[in-house]
Design a protein around this motif. Structure first.
Motif, PDB file in Angstrom:
ATOM      1  N   ASP A  41       0.902  -1.182   0.017  1.00 41.85           N
ATOM      2  CA  ASP A  41      -0.165  -0.127   0.010  1.00 41.85           C
ATOM      3  C   ASP A  41       0.942   1.314  -0.048  1.00 41.85           C
ATOM      4  OD1 ASP A  41      -2.373  -1.342  -0.023  1.00 41.85           O
ATOM      5  OD2 ASP A  41      -2.743  -1.492   2.016  1.00 41.85           O
ATOM      6  N   LEU A  42       1.977   1.133   1.042  1.00 37.92           N
ATOM      7  CA  LEU A  42       2.924   2.491   0.805  1.00 37.92           C
ATOM      8  C   LEU A  42       3.415   2.632  -0.329  1.00 37.92           C
ATOM      9  CD1 LEU A  42       4.547   1.951   4.260  1.00 37.92           C
ATOM     10  CD2 LEU A  42       2.917   3.512   3.869  1.00 37.92           C
ATOM     11  N   ARG A  43       3.818   1.564  -1.070  1.00 41.96           N
ATOM     12  CA  ARG A  43       4.679   1.478  -2.278  1.00 41.96           C
ATOM     13  C   ARG A  43       3.583   2.230  -3.385  1.00 41.96           C
ATOM     14  NH1 ARG A  43       4.925  -0.584  -7.197  1.00 41.96           N
ATOM     15  NH2 ARG A  43       3.084  -1.946  -6.724  1.00 41.96           N
ATOM     16  N   LYS A  44       2.592   1.887  -3.422  1.00 44.47           N
ATOM     17  CA  LYS A  44       1.565   2.321  -4.326  1.00 44.47           C
ATOM     18  C   LYS A  44       1.125   3.933  -4.063  1.00 44.47           C
ATOM     19  CE  LYS A  44      -0.918  -1.851  -5.481  1.00 44.47           C
ATOM     20  NZ  LYS A  44      -2.192  -2.602  -5.255  1.00 44.47           N
ATOM     21  N   GLN A  45       1.156   4.232  -3.007  1.00 44.35           N
ATOM     22  CA  GLN A  45       0.871   5.878  -2.539  1.00 44.35           C
ATOM     23  C   GLN A  45       1.912   6.654  -2.990  1.00 44.35           C
ATOM     24  OE1 GLN A  45      -0.801   6.454   1.444  1.00 44.35           O
ATOM     25  NE2 GLN A  45      -1.051   4.444   1.561  1.00 44.35           N
ATOM     26  N   ILE A  46       3.290   6.100  -2.705  1.00 46.58           N
ATOM     27  CA  ILE A  46       4.483   6.715  -2.921  1.00 46.58           C
ATOM     28  C   ILE A  46       4.665   6.775  -4.502  1.00 46.58           C
ATOM     29  CG2 ILE A  46       7.054   6.714  -2.907  1.00 46.58           C
ATOM     30  CD1 ILE A  46       6.686   5.270   0.070  1.00 46.58           C
ATOM     31  N   THR A  47       4.564   5.911  -5.232  1.00 51.00           N
ATOM     32  CA  THR A  47       4.442   5.738  -6.548  1.00 51.00           C
ATOM     33  C   THR A  47       3.554   6.879  -7.325  1.00 51.00           C
ATOM     34  OG1 THR A  47       5.093   3.649  -6.628  1.00 51.00           O
ATOM     35  CG2 THR A  47       4.241   4.456  -8.730  1.00 51.00           C
ATOM     36  N   ALA A  48       2.050   6.807  -6.833  1.00 50.95           N
ATOM     37  CA  ALA A  48       1.232   7.636  -7.207  1.00 50.95           C
ATOM     38  C   ALA A  48       1.622   9.003  -7.057  1.00 50.95           C
ATOM     39  CB  ALA A  48      -0.141   7.330  -6.908  1.00 50.95           C
ATOM     40  N   LYS A  49       2.062   9.359  -5.830  1.00 51.00           N
ATOM     41  CA  LYS A  49       2.287  10.967  -5.586  1.00 51.00           C
ATOM     42  C   LYS A  49       3.837  11.235  -6.140  1.00 51.00           C
ATOM     43  CE  LYS A  49      -0.792  11.847  -2.529  1.00 51.00           C
ATOM     44  NZ  LYS A  49      -1.835  12.810  -2.923  1.00 51.00           N
ATOM     45  N   SER A  50       4.653  10.480  -6.240  1.00 49.67           N
ATOM     46  CA  SER A  50       6.031  10.688  -6.930  1.00 49.67           C
ATOM     47  C   SER A  50       5.697  11.085  -8.422  1.00 49.67           C
ATOM     48  CB  SER A  50       6.861   9.639  -6.752  1.00 49.67           C
ATOM     49  OG  SER A  50       7.029   9.498  -5.311  1.00 49.67           O
ATOM     50  N   LYS A  52       2.816  12.253  -9.932  1.00 51.06           N
ATOM     51  CA  LYS A  52       2.212  13.214  -9.884  1.00 51.06           C
ATOM     52  C   LYS A  52       3.278  14.260  -9.670  1.00 51.06           C
ATOM     53  CE  LYS A  52      -1.714  15.853  -7.827  1.00 51.06           C
ATOM     54  NZ  LYS A  52      -2.720  15.853  -6.816  1.00 51.06           N
ATOM     55  N   LEU A  53       4.153  14.238  -8.842  1.00 53.19           N
ATOM     56  CA  LEU A  53       5.172  15.430  -8.495  1.00 53.19           C
ATOM     57  C   LEU A  53       6.082  15.574  -9.505  1.00 53.19           C
ATOM     58  CD1 LEU A  53       6.038  17.658  -6.954  1.00 53.19           C
ATOM     59  CD2 LEU A  53       7.199  15.994  -5.287  1.00 53.19           C
ATOM     60  N   GLU A  54       6.553  14.618 -10.017  1.00 56.76           N
ATOM     61  CA  GLU A  54       7.665  14.453 -11.022  1.00 56.76           C
ATOM     62  C   GLU A  54       6.880  15.243 -12.183  1.00 56.76           C
ATOM     63  OE1 GLU A  54      10.724  11.383 -13.526  1.00 56.76           O
ATOM     64  OE2 GLU A  54       9.077  10.852 -12.502  1.00 56.76           O
ATOM     65  N   ALA A  55       5.662  15.018 -12.678  1.00 54.39           N
ATOM     66  CA  ALA A  55       4.997  15.743 -13.835  1.00 54.39           C
ATOM     67  C   ALA A  55       5.174  17.426 -13.590  1.00 54.39           C
ATOM     68  CB  ALA A  55       3.637  15.245 -13.951  1.00 54.39           C
ATOM     69  N   ILE A 306      21.007   4.537 -17.475  1.00 51.98           N
ATOM     70  CA  ILE A 306      21.144   5.238 -16.351  1.00 51.98           C
ATOM     71  C   ILE A 306      20.210   6.537 -16.210  1.00 51.98           C
ATOM     72  CG2 ILE A 306      22.643   6.526 -14.766  1.00 51.98           C
ATOM     73  CD1 ILE A 306      24.860   4.695 -15.797  1.00 51.98           C
ATOM     74  N   HIS A 307      19.549   6.438 -15.044  1.00 53.57           N
ATOM     75  CA  HIS A 307      18.466   7.519 -15.193  1.00 53.57           C
ATOM     76  C   HIS A 307      18.378   7.752 -13.436  1.00 53.57           C
ATOM     77  CE1 HIS A 307      14.612   5.061 -13.741  1.00 53.57           C
ATOM     78  NE2 HIS A 307      15.897   4.322 -13.605  1.00 53.57           N
ATOM     79  N   SER A 308      17.604   9.026 -13.177  1.00 52.79           N
ATOM     80  CA  SER A 308      17.328   9.469 -11.771  1.00 52.79           C
ATOM     81  C   SER A 308      15.697   9.383 -11.925  1.00 52.79           C
ATOM     82  CB  SER A 308      17.772  10.917 -11.653  1.00 52.79           C
ATOM     83  OG  SER A 308      17.500  11.351 -10.308  1.00 52.79           O
ATOM     84  N   PRO A 309      15.515   8.075 -10.987  1.00 46.42           N
ATOM     85  CA  PRO A 309      13.904   7.869 -11.261  1.00 46.42           C
ATOM     86  C   PRO A 309      12.909   8.730 -10.655  1.00 46.42           C
ATOM     87  CG  PRO A 309      15.442   6.065 -10.511  1.00 46.42           C
ATOM     88  CD  PRO A 309      16.293   7.276 -10.374  1.00 46.42           C
ATOM     89  N   THR A 310      13.013   8.823  -9.307  1.00 48.70           N
ATOM     90  CA  THR A 310      11.842   9.734  -8.621  1.00 48.70           C
ATOM     91  C   THR A 310      12.263   9.819  -7.058  1.00 48.70           C
ATOM     92  OG1 THR A 310       9.443   9.709  -8.447  1.00 48.70           O
ATOM     93  CG2 THR A 310      10.588   7.930  -7.953  1.00 48.70           C
ATOM     94  N   PHE A 311      11.408  10.599  -6.651  1.00 49.45           N
ATOM     95  CA  PHE A 311      11.745  11.074  -5.412  1.00 49.45           C
ATOM     96  C   PHE A 311      11.818   9.710  -4.401  1.00 49.45           C
ATOM     97  CE2 PHE A 311       9.694  14.721  -7.081  1.00 49.45           C
ATOM     98  CZ  PHE A 311      10.197  15.751  -6.528  1.00 49.45           C
TER      99      PHE A 311
END
Length: 332
Positions: A41-50, A52-55, A306-311
């Motif tokens: 659940d935490l992973r899904k929430q973090i992925t969704a928020k991250s 959104k913020l990355e956009a 190589i990439h910088s993925p997200t928060f």
């Protein structure tokens, strides 16, 4: 049985049930309300928020690039107006000098002496010459003033554009701030789940770390690839292009900046600026774009980027097919 006694008897029967319900409310309800979310659940929430913020971050990067470009255009326009004003001033001085000479006995005095000698044709020629010079200079002045008005109009439009773009940057910064507050809460939950809010090299098997060796790549592309390997393990930091951290387009910008090439700090702008290539042409140093131009990585060969993925994550090595690919482009 009297009504009063009947009510008393019912109360005696219900009392134990009410007490039991109260106890259940104390020990069960709060437990359900504060149930710890699962790691998934935490992973899904973090992925969704991250996501959104990355956009928002990429929008913010684009707005800053647009604002920087407009400010540069405004500065160049202002610089170009200085010699134009000097030309206007010089032409006006020439016209003024003609008038001054005439009134001080210059050309008109010469004409007067000619007229007195009876040479009217020469006087007319002299008068025509003076008029021609003045008219020519006046046309030049008029042309300069027209150019000045045009540049003033362009400068006004650029000033309005800069103001509008600055507002966009400020609005996105405020939006980013709001979402960041939401992420702070999720990072707290991540600490509960993983023991750390931020991924580190030691806890991330895909990050490569300092022991990862860059492949042998020649030329400018080799410089960019080696830079990307040197950034492994550094944190994702919004709107950053190093050296302490990077967002996705900040990493590709910094890698190719090390090789002597200038890229905008935005994935979509990088894609639009560069020549496109096919999958079959892909080679180390090329850029791979994902998620509708919302993400970018640098290809390092052998099916890897190589990439910088997200928060909450760090710069890492990943499969080129880690997500839906939008396209490919070559810097040099």
């Amino acid at each position: 049985m009297p009504p009063a006694r009947r009510l008393l008897r019912v109360a005696r029967v219900l009392r134990p049930l009410l007490i039991a319900a109260a106890i259940a409310g104390v020990f069960i309800a709060p437990s359900a309300a504060h149930a710890t979310p699962s790691v998934e659940d935490l992973r899904k929430q973090i992925t969704a928020k991250s996501t959104k913020l990355e956009a928002v971050v990429e929008q913010y990067n684009k707005a800053r690039e647009d604002l920087k470009k407009s400010k540069a255009e405004a500065a160049a326009l202002e610089k170009s107006m200085k010699p134009l004003q000097a030309q206007i001033d010089a032409a006006q001085e020439r016209v003024t000098a003609i008038a001054v000479r005439a009134y001080k006995g210059g050309d008109f005095a010469a004409m007067s002496s000619v007229l007195e000698s009876g040479s009217a044709a020469t006087a007319v020629d002299r008068l025509t010459t003076i008029d021609r010079i003045a008219t020519s200079n006046q046309r030049e002045i008029d042309a300069f003033h027209a150019a000045r008005r045009d540049k003033d109009a362009r400068a006004a439009k650029l000033a309005d554009l800069v103001k509008s773009q600055q507002k966009t940057v400020d609005d996105l910064a405020a939006k980013r701030k709001t979402i960041t507050k939401e992420l702070d809460h999720l990072y707290d939950l991540r600490r509960q789940a993983y023991g750390s809010a931020q991924e580190t090299t030691s806890t991330n098997s895909n990050s490569g770390g300092s022991s990862a060796q860059a492949p042998s790549v020649s030329g400018k592309a080799g410089v960019a690839v080696r830079f990307a390997y040197g950034a492994l393990g550094k944190p994702y930091v919004w709107a950053a292009d190093g050296p302490g951290g990077y967002d996705c387009s900040g990493l590709t910008l910094a890698a190719w900046r090390a090789a002597g090439y200038s890229l905008p700090h935005n994935a979509a702008m990088q894609y639009n600026q560069l020549p496109k290539i096919s999958r079959s042409q892909l080679r180390a140093g090329d850029l791979v774009f994902y998620s509708g131009l919302g993400h970018v990585a640098i290809y390092v060969g052998n099916g890897k980027v190589i990439h910088s993925p997200t928060f909450g994550e760090v710069v890492k090595v990943a499969s080129v097919d880690m997500m839906s690919i939008y396209g490919y482009a070559r810097v040099a």
